[in-house]
Design a protein around this motif. Sequence first.
Motif, PDB file in Angstrom:
ATOM      1  N   ASN A   1       0.949  -1.162   0.004  1.00 48.07           N
ATOM      2  CA  ASN A   1       0.029   0.151  -0.215  1.00 48.07           C
ATOM      3  C   ASN A   1       0.787   1.330  -0.013  1.00 48.07           C
ATOM      4  OD1 ASN A   1      -3.028  -0.300   0.029  1.00 48.07           O
ATOM      5  ND2 ASN A   1      -2.693  -1.769   1.932  1.00 48.07           N
ATOM      6  N   ALA A   2       1.877   1.196  -0.820  1.00 48.06           N
ATOM      7  CA  ALA A   2       2.972   2.242  -0.809  1.00 48.06           C
ATOM      8  C   ALA A   2       2.421   3.559  -1.264  1.00 48.06           C
ATOM      9  CB  ALA A   2       4.044   2.039  -1.847  1.00 48.06           C
ATOM     10  N   LEU A   3       1.433   3.744  -2.311  1.00 54.99           N
ATOM     11  CA  LEU A   3       0.949   5.144  -2.650  1.00 54.99           C
ATOM     12  C   LEU A   3      -0.013   5.429  -1.437  1.00 54.99           C
ATOM     13  CD1 LEU A   3       0.490   7.388  -4.600  1.00 54.99           C
ATOM     14  CD2 LEU A   3      -1.234   6.029  -5.435  1.00 54.99           C
ATOM     15  N   PHE A   4      -0.884   4.669  -0.754  1.00 55.33           N
ATOM     16  CA  PHE A   4      -1.617   5.231   0.177  1.00 55.33           C
ATOM     17  C   PHE A   4      -0.570   5.607   1.174  1.00 55.33           C
ATOM     18  CE2 PHE A   4      -3.290   3.908   4.585  1.00 55.33           C
ATOM     19  CZ  PHE A   4      -4.568   4.672   4.645  1.00 55.33           C
ATOM     20  N   ALA A   5       0.238   4.826   1.631  1.00 53.21           N
ATOM     21  CA  ALA A   5       1.145   5.296   2.845  1.00 53.21           C
ATOM     22  C   ALA A   5       1.711   6.624   2.432  1.00 53.21           C
ATOM     23  CB  ALA A   5       2.490   4.186   3.046  1.00 53.21           C
ATOM     24  N   PHE A   6       2.099   6.928   1.378  1.00 52.53           N
ATOM     25  CA  PHE A   6       2.781   8.305   0.876  1.00 52.53           C
ATOM     26  C   PHE A   6       1.674   9.462   1.097  1.00 52.53           C
ATOM     27  CE2 PHE A   6       3.625  11.605  -2.105  1.00 52.53           C
ATOM     28  CZ  PHE A   6       4.949  12.004  -1.632  1.00 52.53           C
ATOM     29  N   VAL A   7       0.438   9.044   0.483  1.00 58.08           N
ATOM     30  CA  VAL A   7      -0.344  10.150   0.677  1.00 58.08           C
ATOM     31  C   VAL A   7      -0.861  10.518   1.933  1.00 58.08           C
ATOM     32  CG1 VAL A   7      -2.919  10.808  -0.015  1.00 58.08           C
ATOM     33  CG2 VAL A   7      -1.341   9.674  -1.688  1.00 58.08           C
ATOM     34  N   LEU A   8      -1.186   9.355   2.743  1.00 54.82           N
ATOM     35  CA  LEU A   8      -1.647   9.635   4.179  1.00 54.82           C
ATOM     36  C   LEU A   8      -0.261  10.410   4.869  1.00 54.82           C
ATOM     37  CD1 LEU A   8      -3.876   8.711   6.354  1.00 54.82           C
ATOM     38  CD2 LEU A   8      -2.374   6.928   6.922  1.00 54.82           C
ATOM     39  N   SER A   9       0.697   9.954   4.910  1.00 56.29           N
ATOM     40  CA  SER A   9       1.744  10.612   5.667  1.00 56.29           C
ATOM     41  C   SER A   9       1.817  12.282   5.212  1.00 56.29           C
ATOM     42  CB  SER A   9       3.216  10.019   5.222  1.00 56.29           C
ATOM     43  OG  SER A   9       3.603  10.503   4.016  1.00 56.29           O
TER      44      SER A   9
ATOM     45  N   VAL B   1      -0.869  13.995   4.318  1.00 56.62           N
ATOM     46  CA  VAL B   1      -2.230  14.704   4.877  1.00 56.62           C
ATOM     47  C   VAL B   1      -1.973  14.587   6.153  1.00 56.62           C
ATOM     48  CG1 VAL B   1      -4.359  13.999   5.171  1.00 56.62           C
ATOM     49  CG2 VAL B   1      -3.660  13.405   3.029  1.00 56.62           C
ATOM     50  N   VAL B   2      -1.292  13.844   7.106  1.00 54.10           N
ATOM     51  CA  VAL B   2      -1.276  14.057   8.391  1.00 54.10           C
ATOM     52  C   VAL B   2      -0.347  15.104   8.797  1.00 54.10           C
ATOM     53  CG1 VAL B   2      -0.206  12.817  10.381  1.00 54.10           C
ATOM     54  CG2 VAL B   2      -1.715  11.647   8.928  1.00 54.10           C
ATOM     55  N   ALA B   3       0.806  14.934   8.068  1.00 51.80           N
ATOM     56  CA  ALA B   3       1.991  16.380   8.246  1.00 51.80           C
ATOM     57  C   ALA B   3       1.147  17.677   7.976  1.00 51.80           C
ATOM     58  CB  ALA B   3       3.094  15.964   7.194  1.00 51.80           C
ATOM     59  N   ARG B   4       0.454  17.554   7.254  1.00 48.82           N
ATOM     60  CA  ARG B   4      -0.120  19.102   6.770  1.00 48.82           C
ATOM     61  C   ARG B   4      -1.294  19.167   7.667  1.00 48.82           C
ATOM     62  NH1 ARG B   4       1.655  16.767   2.176  1.00 48.82           N
ATOM     63  NH2 ARG B   4       2.501  18.296   0.508  1.00 48.82           N
ATOM     64  N   MET B   5      -2.098  18.309   8.058  1.00 52.60           N
ATOM     65  CA  MET B   5      -3.159  18.435   9.133  1.00 52.60           C
ATOM     66  C   MET B   5      -2.469  18.936  10.511  1.00 52.60           C
ATOM     67  SD  MET B   5      -5.655  18.706   7.432  1.00 52.60           S
ATOM     68  CE  MET B   5      -6.967  18.891   8.832  1.00 52.60           C
ATOM     69  N   LEU B   6      -1.233  18.236  11.037  1.00 46.51           N
ATOM     70  CA  LEU B   6      -0.688  18.624  12.236  1.00 46.51           C
ATOM     71  C   LEU B   6      -0.124  19.996  12.049  1.00 46.51           C
ATOM     72  CD1 LEU B   6       1.162  15.327  12.922  1.00 46.51           C
ATOM     73  CD2 LEU B   6      -1.106  16.377  14.213  1.00 46.51           C
ATOM     74  N   GLY B   7       0.121  20.469  10.753  1.00 46.55           N
ATOM     75  CA  GLY B   7       0.838  21.895  10.745  1.00 46.55           C
ATOM     76  C   GLY B   7      -0.433  22.974  10.599  1.00 46.55           C
ATOM     77  N   THR B   8      -1.776  22.518  10.171  1.00 43.84           N
ATOM     78  CA  THR B   8      -2.775  23.403  10.056  1.00 43.84           C
ATOM     79  C   THR B   8      -3.535  23.654  11.249  1.00 43.84           C
ATOM     80  OG1 THR B   8      -2.702  23.014   7.598  1.00 43.84           O
ATOM     81  CG2 THR B   8      -4.944  23.615   8.650  1.00 43.84           C
ATOM     82  N   ILE B   9      -3.839  22.708  12.033  1.00 42.59           N
ATOM     83  CA  ILE B   9      -4.404  22.747  13.325  1.00 42.59           C
ATOM     84  C   ILE B   9      -3.540  23.509  14.051  1.00 42.59           C
ATOM     85  CG2 ILE B   9      -5.720  21.462  15.236  1.00 42.59           C
ATOM     86  CD1 ILE B   9      -6.018  19.151  13.317  1.00 42.59           C
ATOM     87  N   LYS B  10      -4.104  24.653  14.815  1.00 46.23           N
ATOM     88  CA  LYS B  10      -3.463  25.424  15.649  1.00 46.23           C
ATOM     89  C   LYS B  10      -3.983  25.237  17.225  1.00 46.23           C
ATOM     90  CE  LYS B  10      -1.228  27.316  12.300  1.00 46.23           C
ATOM     91  NZ  LYS B  10       0.053  27.036  12.105  1.00 46.23           N
ATOM     92  N   VAL B  11      -2.979  25.377  18.018  1.00 48.83           N
ATOM     93  CA  VAL B  11      -3.132  25.193  19.456  1.00 48.83           C
ATOM     94  C   VAL B  11      -2.841  26.473  20.103  1.00 48.83           C
ATOM     95  CG1 VAL B  11      -2.477  23.860  21.664  1.00 48.83           C
ATOM     96  CG2 VAL B  11      -2.765  22.593  19.363  1.00 48.83           C
ATOM     97  N   GLY B  12      -3.417  27.155  21.027  1.00 50.20           N
ATOM     98  CA  GLY B  12      -2.984  28.371  21.824  1.00 50.20           C
ATOM     99  C   GLY B  12      -1.851  28.126  22.816  1.00 50.20           C
ATOM    100  N   VAL B  13      -1.013  28.975  22.968  1.00 56.25           N
ATOM    101  CA  VAL B  13       0.110  28.851  23.902  1.00 56.25           C
ATOM    102  C   VAL B  13       0.057  29.996  24.821  1.00 56.25           C
ATOM    103  CG1 VAL B  13       1.540  27.257  22.406  1.00 56.25           C
ATOM    104  CG2 VAL B  13       1.780  29.758  22.302  1.00 56.25           C
ATOM    105  N   PRO B  14       0.753  30.031  26.082  1.00 60.11           N
ATOM    106  CA  PRO B  14       0.555  31.069  27.000  1.00 60.11           C
ATOM    107  C   PRO B  14       1.181  32.379  26.594  1.00 60.11           C
ATOM    108  CG  PRO B  14       1.147  29.090  28.120  1.00 60.11           C
ATOM    109  CD  PRO B  14       1.065  28.976  26.647  1.00 60.11           C
ATOM    110  N   GLU B  15       2.301  32.148  25.566  1.00 60.66           N
ATOM    111  CA  GLU B  15       2.950  33.391  25.252  1.00 60.66           C
ATOM    112  C   GLU B  15       3.108  33.409  23.629  1.00 60.66           C
ATOM    113  OE1 GLU B  15       6.844  33.736  27.020  1.00 60.66           O
ATOM    114  OE2 GLU B  15       5.628  34.002  29.063  1.00 60.66           O
ATOM    115  N   GLY B  16       2.631  34.127  22.894  1.00 55.67           N
ATOM    116  CA  GLY B  16       3.082  34.332  21.475  1.00 55.67           C
ATOM    117  C   GLY B  16       1.770  33.836  20.518  1.00 55.67           C
ATOM    118  N   ASP B  17       2.004  33.656  19.396  1.00 56.67           N
ATOM    119  CA  ASP B  17       0.841  33.033  18.685  1.00 56.67           C
ATOM    120  C   ASP B  17       0.699  31.727  18.593  1.00 56.67           C
ATOM    121  OD1 ASP B  17       0.571  35.757  17.393  1.00 56.67           O
ATOM    122  OD2 ASP B  17       2.142  35.356  15.983  1.00 56.67           O
TER     123      ASP B  17
END
Length: 438
Positions: A362-370, A372-388
């Motif tokens: 399932n090489a293509l699936f693995a490549f695409v999923l990786s 998608v996951v990397a981009r989603m982890l960068g897109t979803i934002k979490v607030g921190v006490p200091e800064g953006d």
Amino acid sequence: MQTSSRLLSLDVMRGLTIAGMILVNNPGDWGNVYPPLLHADWHGCTPTDWVFPFFLFMVGVAIPLALGKRKDEGEDLRKIYYKIISRSLIIIGIGLFLTAHPNFYFKDKSSPWYIVHLILMAIAMISVFTREVLNQSQFKTETWQQRRKWVSYLALAAAAGMVLVGIFYYDFSTMRFPGVLQRIGLVYLVCGFLFLKASTRMQLLMGIALLLIYWGLMTLVPVPGGIAPNLEAETNLGAWLDRAIFSTNHLWAAVKTWDPEGLLSTIPAIGTGIAGMLTGEWLRTSKTDHEKVNGLLAVGAMLFALGLIWNEVFPLNKKIWTSSYVVYMAGISLLFLGTIYWLVDIKGWKGWIKPFQVYGVNALFAFVLSGVVARMLGTIKVGVPEGDPIGLGAWLYQHSFVTFLSPMNASLAWAICNVLLILGACWILYRNKIYIKV
């Protein structure tokens, strides 16, 4: 091993490659990465620079193994051509989708239509995945196929909704057009046609010709604008051609003036695919397993040495895919495949292969999923006490491995977790005999 059976060693090598690709693409901190897990700055070659040519090489190997029997049995070539073209376009389309995902260059992310876009995109992605799951042999009943049809309609409706939203809100004026999957799609297209139309001897001659032509273009042809032939990043002929065709708005965002998957360097990349095709043809012959392995290892050693010799006048360089790099990597690919073939298919030492086999089928699936996951982890934002607010991935990384490991080891541990996460998803598919193909 029978030539009609699936080449297990190819699955294992493909799985090793995909695991390596995920490992090197997902460090916790790009400022703290062990040197072998980074690409060479320019000339030269690290183990990380092996990953992409390994994958292209194996795309080539699979062509005669997948299409050879159909060709030999006299199947209508028009059907095979259609399959090659459609598969190439799908791979290229997935590459462009990953480039745009998840934001699709949305003009105003504060607009409520951005939420609509995300919902439609999620529905489209889940529907397409479900449609491919229902295409497996265990779901070939009338009831399941009727459900697959309705899932397809849902995917089309969601895609149509994205098009309508996109007319008003997407801005592709800075979208990168070249990419990894785009190059794979182009190489597969050319190599697939070449396999159907040319003899093995002609394929070999074509591969050699492409490498020599590219060498001549890069070292003898002046760059428009009065620039002498050169191999520098921003001023070589390939960089000029990419800027002329795509403009700087549609090239690799990290530099904007050139692209590591540019058009001109796709010419020698086709040579990598041809090397794989010739290997696949060799594996289909009636020779014994030991003769096949001896051939792989002997030719691999010769190409490895030839690549190093050519390096003296045309340096190894992954970013412009130099001809010496093609030959050098073809040698290493043959040596790796030959060794795995001997271990797995001849000696039967299979106790270690399962994770890589799971990745490989399932090489293509693995490549695409990786991706998608990397981009989603960068897109979803979490607030921190200091800064953006920061990305969810960065927040998880800072609150896990960074707290008890050295910077280099924390970064590596995060990358390994990415490998294991995607492996887990692939293992679920494997256990259920689900193989996502295009």
